[in-house]
Scaffold this motif. Structure first.
Motif, short mmCIF file in Angstrom:
data_model
loop_
_atom_site.label_atom_id
_atom_site.label_comp_id
_atom_site.label_asym_id
_atom_site.label_seq_id
_atom_site.Cartn_x
_atom_site.Cartn_y
_atom_site.Cartn_z
N ASN A 37 0.80 -1.22 0.00
CA ASN A 37 0.00 0.00 0.00
C ASN A 37 0.84 1.28 0.00
O ASN A 37 0.28 2.37 0.06
CB ASN A 37 -0.93 0.03 1.22
N ALA A 38 2.16 1.14 -0.04
CA ALA A 38 3.03 2.32 0.08
C ALA A 38 3.40 2.89 -1.28
O ALA A 38 3.33 2.21 -2.32
CB ALA A 38 4.30 1.95 0.85
N ILE A 39 3.79 4.14 -1.28
CA ILE A 39 4.35 4.80 -2.46
C ILE A 39 5.86 4.79 -2.32
O ILE A 39 6.40 5.06 -1.24
CB ILE A 39 3.85 6.25 -2.59
N GLY A 40 6.55 4.51 -3.40
CA GLY A 40 8.01 4.52 -3.36
C GLY A 40 8.55 5.93 -3.19
O GLY A 40 8.02 6.90 -3.75
N PRO A 140 -4.46 6.99 -3.34
CA PRO A 140 -5.45 7.23 -4.39
C PRO A 140 -4.80 7.33 -5.76
O PRO A 140 -3.60 7.60 -5.88
CB PRO A 140 -6.07 8.57 -3.98
N ALA A 141 -5.59 7.11 -6.78
CA ALA A 141 -5.05 7.12 -8.14
C ALA A 141 -4.48 8.47 -8.53
O ALA A 141 -3.58 8.55 -9.37
CB ALA A 141 -6.14 6.70 -9.13
N ASN A 142 -5.00 9.55 -7.91
CA ASN A 142 -4.55 10.90 -8.28
C ASN A 142 -3.57 11.48 -7.27
O ASN A 142 -3.51 12.69 -7.09
CB ASN A 142 -5.75 11.83 -8.43
N TRP A 143 -2.77 10.64 -6.59
CA TRP A 143 -1.88 11.16 -5.55
C TRP A 143 -0.86 12.15 -6.11
O TRP A 143 -0.47 13.10 -5.43
CB TRP A 143 -1.19 10.02 -4.81
N GLN A 144 -0.44 11.96 -7.35
CA GLN A 144 0.53 12.91 -7.95
C GLN A 144 -0.06 14.31 -8.02
O GLN A 144 0.62 15.30 -7.72
CB GLN A 144 0.95 12.45 -9.34
N LEU A 145 -1.33 14.40 -8.43
CA LEU A 145 -2.00 15.70 -8.50
C LEU A 145 -2.15 16.31 -7.12
O LEU A 145 -2.01 17.53 -6.95
CB LEU A 145 -3.36 15.54 -9.17
#
Length: 260
Positions: A37-40, A140-145
């Motif tokens: 569940n983590a982001i690199g 979430p799918a839009n975490w970059q935004l």
């Protein structure tokens, strides 16, 4: 370990990044075990660097520390600041925390940088100032935004004016002694006995007997924790400073009870 985030210089402005390796090069060459569940950290840092490059400010890295997948990054803008008082300048900044092992939440938020003492406070007062992903949740799918939106808010002049007004209001709140306030924080488990003593000492030493002075005493303790390589706790104390600014931990109002 302390890293550089190329191409942004360290806060000292040294062109050689203070001899520190570039964190993105280090992460790219390392085998990393990223929780489901983590982001690199590399993906997050690429997003941060790309967003910063599109903004018109001169950025510097206040600190960039990573160890065992735990990342703490703080960036400030040299040329986006406001004078709170003579010799007391606050610059806009951004903070990022992440855990590739899922040990704690991902947090991106605004951070003010007080130039005179190189201390920072995390700000999560206004909508858009912060973005959090619980360690138990998938990103979430839009975490970059979402990260981009927080960075844009962090380095917006109008937003900095709002933050400065909030700090300026605390300069008018007299705190004759912070003892009761600190006891209140201690009773909630927000600080321990040593931190309470350190904050009290910093408050007395600065002799600024206002809520602003108390907030600065808290951030000074956070600075000391970073110097002692206690990065996770330093983050928590900087966040506490922002919560005090927001008014989260004000002493409860006691209403008198009259006998009939």
């Amino acid at each position: 370990m302390n890293y550089a985030l190329v191409p942004f210089p360290t806060f000292s402005g040294e062109s050689d990044y203070a001899g520190r390796p570039d964190i993105r090069d280090a992460l790219a060459s390392r085998h990393r075990n990223i929780a489901p569940n983590a982001i690199g950290n590399l993906e997050l840092l690429n997003q941060v660097a790309e967003t910063l490059r599109d903004l018109p400010w001169n950025f510097a890295v206040d600190h960039c520390h990573e160890q065992n997948g735990q990342l703490h990054l703080a960036v400030m803008a040299h040329d986006l600041g406001r004078n709170l008082d003579v010799g007391d300048k606050m610059n806009a900044g951004f903070f990022l925390q992440n855990s590739e092992t899922g040990d704690y939440e991902t947090l991106a938020c605004a951070r003010t940088f007080r130039v005179s003492c190189e201390n920072g406070a995390l700000l999560e007062c206004e909508k858009g100032q912060s973005f959090t992903i619980s360690a138990a949740d998938a990103p979430p799918a839009n975490w970059q935004l979402k990260i981009k939106d927080v960075i844009d808010r962090s380095f917006n002049g109008d937003g900095l004016d709002v933050d400065l007004a909030r700090f300026r209001a605390t300069t008018q709140q007299m705190v004759i002694t912070p003892y009761e306030f600190l006891c209140h924080l201690s009773a909630q488990g927000l600080i321990d006995d040593d931190e309470q003593s350190d904050i009290q000492f910093a408050f007395n030493d600065a002799a600024d007997f206002t809520m602003y002075g108390l907030i600065n005493a808290v951030t000074q303790v956070a600075h000391g924790l970073r110097s002692n390589d206690k990065w996770a706790r330093a983050f928590q104390i900087e966040r506490l400073a922002g919560e005090i600014l927001r008014g989260d931990h004000n002493l409860p109002t006691l209403y008198p009870v009259y006998s009939r």
